[in-house]
Structures are given as C-alpha cells and as structure tokens.
Design a protein around this motif. Structure first.
Motif, PDB file in Angstrom:
ATOM      1  N   GLY A  84      -8.460   5.105  -2.357  1.00 28.22           N
ATOM      2  CA  GLY A  84      -9.063   5.731  -2.458  1.00 28.22           C
ATOM      3  C   GLY A  84      -9.645   6.253  -1.495  1.00 28.22           C
ATOM      4  O   GLY A  84     -10.225   7.695  -0.771  1.00 28.22           O
ATOM      5  N   ASN A  85     -10.376   4.485  -0.901  1.00 32.94           N
ATOM      6  CA  ASN A  85     -11.289   4.794   0.548  1.00 32.94           C
ATOM      7  C   ASN A  85     -11.152   5.522   1.690  1.00 32.94           C
ATOM      8  O   ASN A  85     -11.133   5.690   2.422  1.00 32.94           O
ATOM      9  CB  ASN A  85     -11.997   2.651   0.709  1.00 32.94           C
ATOM     10  N   GLY A  86      -9.080   5.095   1.910  1.00 31.11           N
ATOM     11  CA  GLY A  86      -8.361   5.776   3.103  1.00 31.11           C
ATOM     12  C   GLY A  86      -8.172   6.853   3.052  1.00 31.11           C
ATOM     13  O   GLY A  86      -8.933   7.476   3.673  1.00 31.11           O
ATOM     14  N   LEU A  87      -8.676   7.551   2.026  1.00 31.17           N
ATOM     15  CA  LEU A  87      -8.440   9.212   1.756  1.00 31.17           C
ATOM     16  C   LEU A  87      -9.690   9.787   1.548  1.00 31.17           C
ATOM     17  O   LEU A  87      -9.624  10.959   2.496  1.00 31.17           O
ATOM     18  CB  LEU A  87      -7.271   9.105   0.041  1.00 31.17           C
ATOM     19  N   GLU A  96      -3.404   0.860   5.603  1.00 30.04           N
ATOM     20  CA  GLU A  96      -3.987   1.016   6.336  1.00 30.04           C
ATOM     21  C   GLU A  96      -4.538   3.080   6.421  1.00 30.04           C
ATOM     22  O   GLU A  96      -3.621   2.960   6.109  1.00 30.04           O
ATOM     23  CB  GLU A  96      -2.473   0.997   7.810  1.00 30.04           C
ATOM     24  N   ASP A  97      -5.072   2.585   7.198  1.00 28.81           N
ATOM     25  CA  ASP A  97      -5.635   4.011   7.503  1.00 28.81           C
ATOM     26  C   ASP A  97      -5.606   4.264   8.809  1.00 28.81           C
ATOM     27  O   ASP A  97      -5.907   4.137   9.404  1.00 28.81           O
ATOM     28  CB  ASP A  97      -6.871   4.354   6.144  1.00 28.81           C
ATOM     29  N   ASN A  98      -6.129   6.079   8.739  1.00 28.57           N
ATOM     30  CA  ASN A  98      -6.335   6.264  10.424  1.00 28.57           C
ATOM     31  C   ASN A  98      -6.956   7.304  10.267  1.00 28.57           C
ATOM     32  O   ASN A  98      -7.783   8.883  11.043  1.00 28.57           O
ATOM     33  CB  ASN A  98      -5.012   7.872  10.329  1.00 28.57           C
ATOM     34  N   PHE A 119     -23.684  -2.419  -3.356  1.00 28.27           N
ATOM     35  CA  PHE A 119     -24.474  -1.500  -2.905  1.00 28.27           C
ATOM     36  C   PHE A 119     -24.150  -1.138  -1.663  1.00 28.27           C
ATOM     37  O   PHE A 119     -25.207  -0.368  -1.226  1.00 28.27           O
ATOM     38  CB  PHE A 119     -26.133  -1.240  -3.950  1.00 28.27           C
ATOM     39  N   GLN A 120     -23.841  -1.007  -1.195  1.00 28.60           N
ATOM     40  CA  GLN A 120     -23.503  -1.509   0.568  1.00 28.60           C
ATOM     41  C   GLN A 120     -22.591  -0.065   1.133  1.00 28.60           C
ATOM     42  O   GLN A 120     -21.708  -0.141   0.812  1.00 28.60           O
ATOM     43  CB  GLN A 120     -22.911  -2.922   0.998  1.00 28.60           C
ATOM     44  N   ARG A 121     -23.761   0.717   1.580  1.00 25.83           N
ATOM     45  CA  ARG A 121     -22.367   2.379   2.137  1.00 25.83           C
ATOM     46  C   ARG A 121     -22.950   2.293   3.658  1.00 25.83           C
ATOM     47  O   ARG A 121     -23.906   1.555   3.687  1.00 25.83           O
ATOM     48  CB  ARG A 121     -23.637   3.119   1.158  1.00 25.83           C
ATOM     49  N   LYS A 133     -19.054  10.603  -1.056  1.00 26.56           N
ATOM     50  CA  LYS A 133     -20.199  10.271  -1.222  1.00 26.56           C
ATOM     51  C   LYS A 133     -19.281   9.041  -2.404  1.00 26.56           C
ATOM     52  O   LYS A 133     -18.180   8.426  -1.434  1.00 26.56           O
ATOM     53  CB  LYS A 133     -19.246  11.504  -2.884  1.00 26.56           C
ATOM     54  N   GLY A 134     -20.062   8.123  -2.667  1.00 30.27           N
ATOM     55  CA  GLY A 134     -19.951   7.004  -3.489  1.00 30.27           C
ATOM     56  C   GLY A 134     -21.571   6.041  -3.972  1.00 30.27           C
ATOM     57  O   GLY A 134     -22.374   6.646  -3.698  1.00 30.27           O
ATOM     58  N   THR A 135     -21.505   5.073  -4.436  1.00 28.20           N
ATOM     59  CA  THR A 135     -21.882   4.095  -4.796  1.00 28.20           C
ATOM     60  C   THR A 135     -21.921   2.688  -4.328  1.00 28.20           C
ATOM     61  O   THR A 135     -22.588   1.681  -4.651  1.00 28.20           O
ATOM     62  CB  THR A 135     -21.099   3.577  -6.707  1.00 28.20           C
ATOM     63  N   GLY A 136     -21.088   2.295  -3.689  1.00 29.19           N
ATOM     64  CA  GLY A 136     -21.084   1.122  -3.019  1.00 29.19           C
ATOM     65  C   GLY A 136     -20.444  -0.538  -3.226  1.00 29.19           C
ATOM     66  O   GLY A 136     -20.686  -1.168  -3.357  1.00 29.19           O
ATOM     67  N   ILE A 137     -19.965   0.400  -4.950  1.00 28.51           N
ATOM     68  CA  ILE A 137     -19.700  -0.980  -5.676  1.00 28.51           C
ATOM     69  C   ILE A 137     -17.681  -0.936  -5.621  1.00 28.51           C
ATOM     70  O   ILE A 137     -17.318  -2.025  -5.410  1.00 28.51           O
ATOM     71  CB  ILE A 137     -20.199  -0.313  -7.408  1.00 28.51           C
ATOM     72  N   GLY A 138     -17.792  -0.463  -5.130  1.00 28.10           N
ATOM     73  CA  GLY A 138     -15.681  -0.293  -4.801  1.00 28.10           C
ATOM     74  C   GLY A 138     -15.290  -1.649  -4.366  1.00 28.10           C
ATOM     75  O   GLY A 138     -14.337  -1.981  -4.738  1.00 28.10           O
ATOM     76  N   LEU A 139     -15.966  -2.042  -2.979  1.00 31.43           N
ATOM     77  CA  LEU A 139     -15.577  -3.083  -2.227  1.00 31.43           C
ATOM     78  C   LEU A 139     -15.782  -3.858  -2.595  1.00 31.43           C
ATOM     79  O   LEU A 139     -14.651  -5.357  -3.010  1.00 31.43           O
ATOM     80  CB  LEU A 139     -15.855  -3.067  -0.527  1.00 31.43           C
ATOM     81  N   ALA A 140     -16.700  -4.089  -3.472  1.00 32.67           N
ATOM     82  CA  ALA A 140     -17.400  -5.459  -3.476  1.00 32.67           C
ATOM     83  C   ALA A 140     -16.547  -5.964  -5.384  1.00 32.67           C
ATOM     84  O   ALA A 140     -16.326  -6.840  -5.719  1.00 32.67           O
ATOM     85  CB  ALA A 140     -19.163  -5.705  -4.415  1.00 32.67           C
TER      86      ALA A 140
HETATM   87  P1  ADP Z   1     -18.159   3.920  -2.051  1.00 29.38           P
HETATM   88  O1  ADP Z   1     -16.547   3.883  -1.159  1.00 29.38           O
HETATM   89  O2  ADP Z   1     -18.677   4.870  -2.488  1.00 29.38           O
HETATM   90  O3  ADP Z   1     -19.637   3.886  -1.092  1.00 29.38           O
HETATM   91  P2  ADP Z   1     -17.141   1.251  -1.209  1.00 29.38           P
HETATM   92  O4  ADP Z   1     -17.992   0.021  -1.690  1.00 29.38           O
HETATM   93  O5  ADP Z   1     -16.018   1.631  -1.584  1.00 29.38           O
HETATM   94  O6  ADP Z   1     -18.247   2.301  -2.222  1.00 29.38           O
HETATM   95  O7  ADP Z   1     -17.192   1.369   0.750  1.00 29.38           O
HETATM   96  C1  ADP Z   1     -18.071   1.182   1.462  1.00 29.38           C
HETATM   97  C2  ADP Z   1     -18.857   1.776   2.058  1.00 29.38           C
HETATM   98  O8  ADP Z   1     -17.827   1.284   3.396  1.00 29.38           O
HETATM   99  C3  ADP Z   1     -18.399   2.896   2.317  1.00 29.38           C
HETATM  100  O9  ADP Z   1     -19.545   3.752   2.393  1.00 29.38           O
HETATM  101  C4  ADP Z   1     -18.135   2.987   3.975  1.00 29.38           C
HETATM  102  O10 ADP Z   1     -19.057   3.415   4.307  1.00 29.38           O
HETATM  103  C5  ADP Z   1     -17.319   2.281   4.066  1.00 29.38           C
HETATM  104  N1  ADP Z   1     -15.968   1.919   3.984  1.00 29.38           N
HETATM  105  C6  ADP Z   1     -14.773   2.408   2.857  1.00 29.38           C
HETATM  106  N2  ADP Z   1     -13.200   2.409   2.976  1.00 29.38           N
HETATM  107  C7  ADP Z   1     -13.539   2.903   4.134  1.00 29.38           C
HETATM  108  C8  ADP Z   1     -12.268   3.500   5.196  1.00 29.38           C
HETATM  109  N3  ADP Z   1     -11.245   3.314   4.899  1.00 29.38           N
HETATM  110  N4  ADP Z   1     -12.668   3.620   7.114  1.00 29.38           N
HETATM  111  C9  ADP Z   1     -14.221   3.592   6.646  1.00 29.38           C
HETATM  112  N5  ADP Z   1     -14.987   3.426   5.993  1.00 29.38           N
HETATM  113  C10 ADP Z   1     -14.892   3.425   5.359  1.00 29.38           C
END
Ligand code: ADP
Length: 660
Positions: A551-554, A582-584, A600-602, A610-617
C-alpha cells in the motif's frame, strides 16, 4: 650377634655336645666298671667258697677212709665182745697218733663207742670221757657230720670237728671224731689277692660269728659278729654283690656265698671306696677331660674368632672412618684368606671413592655455579611471575568488581525490564481500551459532522463551511488514527497461532480486495517475481504486513509515474524466508531508514501524502513477533525496497504465540 660371640657359641655348643657324649660314655663305662668290679668279687667269692667246699669234702672223705680202717673196726668189734684189752687200745691210740702226725690238719682224733664213750684219742685225758650228749657224736653216729667251729676242750683253740660213723657192714660200731685245725681254712680266707688293701674274706656261721680270722681285729673268731639281717630278710641276694656296712662300720662291697654242706657263709668284703676307686678315677678323668676340652675349646674359639674378627673389626673401623669422610684410611691387612682379600678390595674401593669424590667435588663446583645462575634466573622469573600474579590478582579483583557491578546492573535491568513489561502491558491494555472505546464516538462525530455539513449546505458562510470541513477532517483523521492504533494493539491481543501461509495467495487477495481501489486510482501494478515460498506465521498479520508495504509503495509514487510494485522472495540458509517489496516511488533518504519504523513517524506533510505514521510500526512489530527482521534500502527519486524475514513453512521455527 657379633661373629666372635657366634664362634664362641658354636665352639661352646660343640664342647657341650662332646662333653655330653663323654659324660654319657663315662656313665656307661662307670656302670660297666661297677658291674665288672662286682662280678670280680662275686667270682672271687664263689671260687674261694668252692675251694673251701673241696677242702671239706676232702676231709670228709679222709675221715671216711680212716673210719674204714680194719684196726679200728677190729678194736670196736672186740670192745663189743669185751675182748679188747689195754694192749689193743694202745695200738689204736698209736695209730691215731700216727695219722694225726701224718695229716697236719688234724689236731686230735678220737674213737667213741656207740654209747658216746671215748675209747681212744690223741688228746690226753680224753679217753673215757662221755660225749653221748654232744651233737657231734649224735649226728656222727648216723652220718658224716661237720661240726661248727668251736673252741677245743683244753686249750680253747678254735677247731673244726668231723664225725663219721665206723661201720662193720651196716652195723655201726662207733664214731670217729677228727678235730681239724683252721689253718687250711685260714689259708684260703687270708689269701686276699684281688681284694685290695682293705679287702678281706672270712667265714661266718649262721649266727654271723666269724669262723676265720679278721684282717683288722685280733681274736675275732667266734667273738666278732657280722649282721646278715639284709640277707635273711631277702633285701639282698646271696652270691650277688651289694653295698653294706662291715663290723668296723665301713662302707663295703660285699658278696655272701653259702658254703655247700655247711651252714656257713663266705663273706668277701672290699672297701667300697677302694673297690670303686677306678670308677671314681674314671669320673675324675672324664670331668678333667671335659674341663680341659672346654678350656681348649674356649681358647681355640677365642683365637679363631679373634683371628677372624680382628681384620673384620679393622674393616668396620675403616667403614666408620669412610662414613666420617676420611677416605685416606687404609685397612692394610696382608692375610691370604678371604678377609685379607676383602680388606684389599676395601682399600681399592676407598681409593676409587677418593678419586670419585675429587671428581665429584670438581663437578659440584661447576654445578654450584650453574645452580647459582639458574637460581638467579629462576628468581628473576619468579619475581616476574609474582608481578604478573599481583597484576592478575588486581585484574581479577577488578573483574570481580565489574562482575558485581554487572550483576547489579543486570538485576536493575531485569527489574526495569519487568517494570517495562508491566507498564507496556498496561499501555497496550490502555491503547486497546482507549482506541476501542474512542472508535464509536469518533465515527459518530464524523458521520454526524457530515450530516450537519450536508444539512447546512448553502446556509453557512465560507469561513464557517471551511471550519466545519476542518472539524470533520480532523475527526476523520482521529478515527483513522484510532483504527490504526487499535490494529497495532490487536497485534498482540488478537494474535492467532502460526500456520502455513502462501504469500502469493495473500497478494492475490490484496489485489482483488483491499488494494483494488488504490490500484485503480493510481494505475499501479503488482508483479510477483518468481515463486514465493510459503511462511509459517499468523495469516491475518502476514496479510496486514504485505498490505501496508505494498500500500505504501502504491501511495508514495512519483507524480506522473504510475506505481509498479515488484514482490520477490526466497529461502535463506538459516531456514527463513526473505521477502522484498520494491517500488518505483519517491524513495527515502538513508538517514530516515530507521526512523520511519517508529510510531507516528512521517516524512511528508499530511496534505501531500495522507497517513498516520503507524503502518510501518505495525509492520516492524509483526515481523519481530515472528522472530524476523525488517529494513529498507532506497534511492531517492527512483524507488525503495522494503525487506523482511519470516519463518519458513515446514521449518523448526515457531516463536509466534498468542499474546507474545
Ligand atoms: P503513513 O504512510 O501512514 O504516513 P507509514 O508508517 O506507513 O505511515 O510511513 C511512514 C512514512 O514513511 C511515510 O509518511 C512516508 O514518508 C514514508 N514512506 C513509507 N513508505 C514509503 C515508500 N514506499 N516510499 C517513500 N516513502 C515511504
């Protein structure tokens, strides 16, 4: 035991054995000698007794011959017929006289008639005397009878009477009585050859009175009595030698031999002291021999032992000298025997020892120097070692202190960890409860806000409309954040057991459901490169993980560039599966690689992405819960590659448990 003592003991033993042998031989010889002495006396007594018997027999026969003289028979026959006259008596007397003169033994010869009246006699005054009551007449009338020695009538001279009957055929005409002097008997008994100086022979009558002269007493005949009690009582035997006391109270060896035809005994006495003198001599000789032998033995033993022990003592002294360290001592014995050889060998040994000692001294001097050097080196080494030891001890002390501190820190850490776990649990519980409870009111705020916005459409000023829009947007974001927090907290509270998850299937589901809208909006594509291995994990969490990453890649695609996501995976050597997404897209600066996995790191403002900064955590927590790792590498403006590892399906790993 010393050799000298040993030799003395051996010689003494030899002497003792010889002595005992001599004593035994002596004892046997003594017994034999005593027997010989006794036998000698017995034989002597028997021979003399036989001599006396022969003499008496001879006298008896002589009397018998005289009694058979015709002159006496005729005279007595005539007397019986009372024809004899004085002239006949004269003839008879002359005949008696001539016989008495011819036979020296005869003192007197008498002829008695059967009534006991002396008819003729060589003794003056005897004719006519009556001897009818005399035992000599009474027995002589019957047979030839020897009367005991008695004192002759008249001069009292001891005589022996033989009476024999005068017969004419069987008729007794009278009795011939011959008084014999004791000269012949005395001659036999006084022949004392073989009896020594104090030995004697004598006849005794049955009362024990001497009938022949004593060697020591005068006038002893019929006066001196000898005690024959022991013979009469059977204590001693006749014809056997025995010890007794004689009439002088001397100890004598005596043999008592009966004289046949009489009631006499012939006593042969030898003074015991004299008789057994050869035995005593033998005993003395033996004792002298024994003492002489002992003395000679002791002398020989002393000489032999001293000749043996002298060199040995010298040798012993030499040994002591050597023990004291005097190797210049020499024994110097010149003897040709083994001890002499031993002494010379000893001297040679001493000389060798002296040489060896000198060599040793030289060697020991060198050795001492070496020892000193070695000692010095060793001391240095010891000092070094001591220093090292002190240092090591110091280090050990420090290590111990550090260890103690570490243990203290560890226990503090454990304590903190425990506290942390507790507070983490409390926090998780709080997050879950809070997010769960806040979710519904926030949804209501959002939906009712939107309802209000729709109902107040056109009646609000532009500012009011904008403010309301801000409020609804804030509420919407709040709701999204609460959902994400709830999802985060559910990772532990709603975890499910690990199972085999086919990643390709998960991606397919995502394409069709959760990411379908986003793919369409962005014009993006998801490619799976090669076959993806299956993993052992919580299915929904793997779903969540891939959804967030893809989802982040998209989402973070470059403007004007449709997103292209490539997913690949393979098995690592450690039994894990590594997956890369891998994304482009826009890419990430390297300094943010760590940071973006925090809560909460963005990196971008909300109006941009848009986002909350919780996905990667959430992703990090899912991977770590399964014992894996997660990371990213990227090139800004070109794209990013997120990677993670998870346990391989069918492998040993199974650390995912509910509530971990
Ligand atoms: P969110 O996507 O909700 O902001 P994530 O925790 O998923 O929170 O991502 C944290 C931050 O990492 C994002 O705000 C973005 O800046 C960066 N990021 C995540 N995925 C990618 C990606 N595929 N390419 C570039 N930056 C990314």
């Amino acid at each position: 035991m010393k050799i000298q003592t040993q030799i003395l003991a051996i010689v003494f033993a030899l002497v003792l054995i010889t002595g005992i042998y001599i004593l035994l031989c002596g004892a046997v010889s003594k017994v034999i000698m005593e027997q010989e002495i006794e036998e000698h006396l017995e034989v002597l007594a028997a021979a003399r007794a036989r001599h006396i018997e022969l003499f008496l027999e001879e006298q008896r026969e002589k009397c018998g011959v005289i009694a058979r003289s015709d002159i006496f028979i005729d005279f007595l026959t005539a007397r019986r017929g009372e024809r004899a006259d004085a002239a006949d008596a004269e003839v008879v007397n002359a005949r008696l006289k001539s016989i008495a003169e011819a036979e020296q033994e005869y003192c007197d010869l008498s002829i008695l008639d059967t009534a006991g009246i002396v008819l003729a006699s060589t003794a003056e005054g005897a004719v006519g005397s009556d001897k009818s009551q005399d035992a000599v007449f009474l027995t002589g009338r019957e047979r030839t009878f020897i009367q005991d020695v008695h004192a002759r009538t008249g001069d009292g001279k001891p005589v022996l009477s033989i009476a024999t009957p005068i017969r004419d055929g069987d008729e007794v005409l009278g009795v011939l009585i011959a008084d014999l002097s004791l000269a012949k008997l005395n001659m036999i008994t006084t022949d004392r050859s073989g009896l020594g100086t104090f030995g004697e022979l004598y006849l005794v009558n049955k009362e024990g009175y001497l009938l022949t002269p004593s060697r020591f007493l005068d006038e002893a005949i019929l006066k001196q009595r000898v005690d024959l009690g022991s013979l009469n009582s059977g204590t001693h035997e006749y014809n056997r030698a025995f010890l007794s006391k004689n009439y002088l109270d001397w100890e004598v060896l005596r043999v008592c031999t009966p004289v046949l035809g009489t009631e006499w005994c012939l006593l042969a006495d030898m003074r015991a002291k004299e008789a057994f003198a050869p035995v005593d001599k033998l005993v003395h000789l033996m004792l002298a021999l024994l003492f002489g032998l002992s003395a000679a033995g002791v002398l020989c033993a002393t000489m032999i032992s001293s000749s043996i022990t002298k060199p040995l003592v010298k040798l012993q002294r030499g040994t002591e000298e050597i023990m004291r360290g005097n190797l210049n001592y020499t024994v110097g014995t010149q003897g040709a025997d083994e001890i002499g050889e031993l002494s010379r060998a000893f001297d040679t040994m001493t000389a060798n020892l002296r040489r060896s000692r000198e060599e040793l001294e030289k060697y020991s001097q060198g050795l001492e120097r070496m020892v000193e050097e070695r000692t010095r080196e060793l001391n240095e080494k010891v000092n070094e070692l001591e220093e090292q030891r002190v240092k090591t001890l110091q280090m050990l002390k420090e290590v111990n202190e550090t260890k103690k501190e570490l243990e203290k820190a560890k226990s503090e850490l454990e304590e903190t960890n425990q506290k942390l776990k507790t507070s983490n649990k409390e926090l998780q519980d709080f997050v879950y409860i809070a997010s769960h409870d806040l979710r519904e009111p926030m949804r209501k705020i959002t939906s009712f806000g939107q309802l209000i916005q729709e109902s107040l459409q056109g009646r609000l000023t532009e500012d009011e409309q904008e403010n309301l829009g801000f409020m609804i947007d804030g509420a919407t974001r709040m709701q999204q954040m609460i959902d994400d927090l709830l999802a985060y907290s559910r990772l532990t509270t709603k975890a499910r057991p690990a199972e085999q998850v086919e990643l390709e299937q998960v991606i397919e589901d995502l394409k069709n459901v959760e990411l379908a809208v986003q793919l369409e909006e962005t014009g993006g594509v998801i490619e799976v490169q090669g076959a993806l291995p299956a993993v052992l994990a919580d299915r929904s969490q793997v779903h969540q993980l891939l959804q967030n990453l893809i989802g982040n890649g998209l989402k973070y695609h470059r403007k004007g560039v449709p997103p292209r996501i490539i997913v690949r995976g393979w098995e690592e050597h450690d039994g894990r599966v590594r997956v890369e997404v891998e994304d482009n897209g826009i890419g990430i600066e390297e300094k943010h690689y760590e940071k973006i996995f925090g809560m909460f790191q963005r990196l971008h403002p909300r109006d941009e992405y848009k986002g909350t900064g919780i996905g990667l955590a959430i992703c990090k927590k899912i991977v770590e819960r399964h014992g894996g790792q997660i990371g990213v590498y990227s090139t800004v403006g070109e794209g990013s590659t997120f990677w993670f590892t998870l346990p391989r399906a069918g492998g040993q790993f199974s650390s995912v448990t509910r509530g971990a």
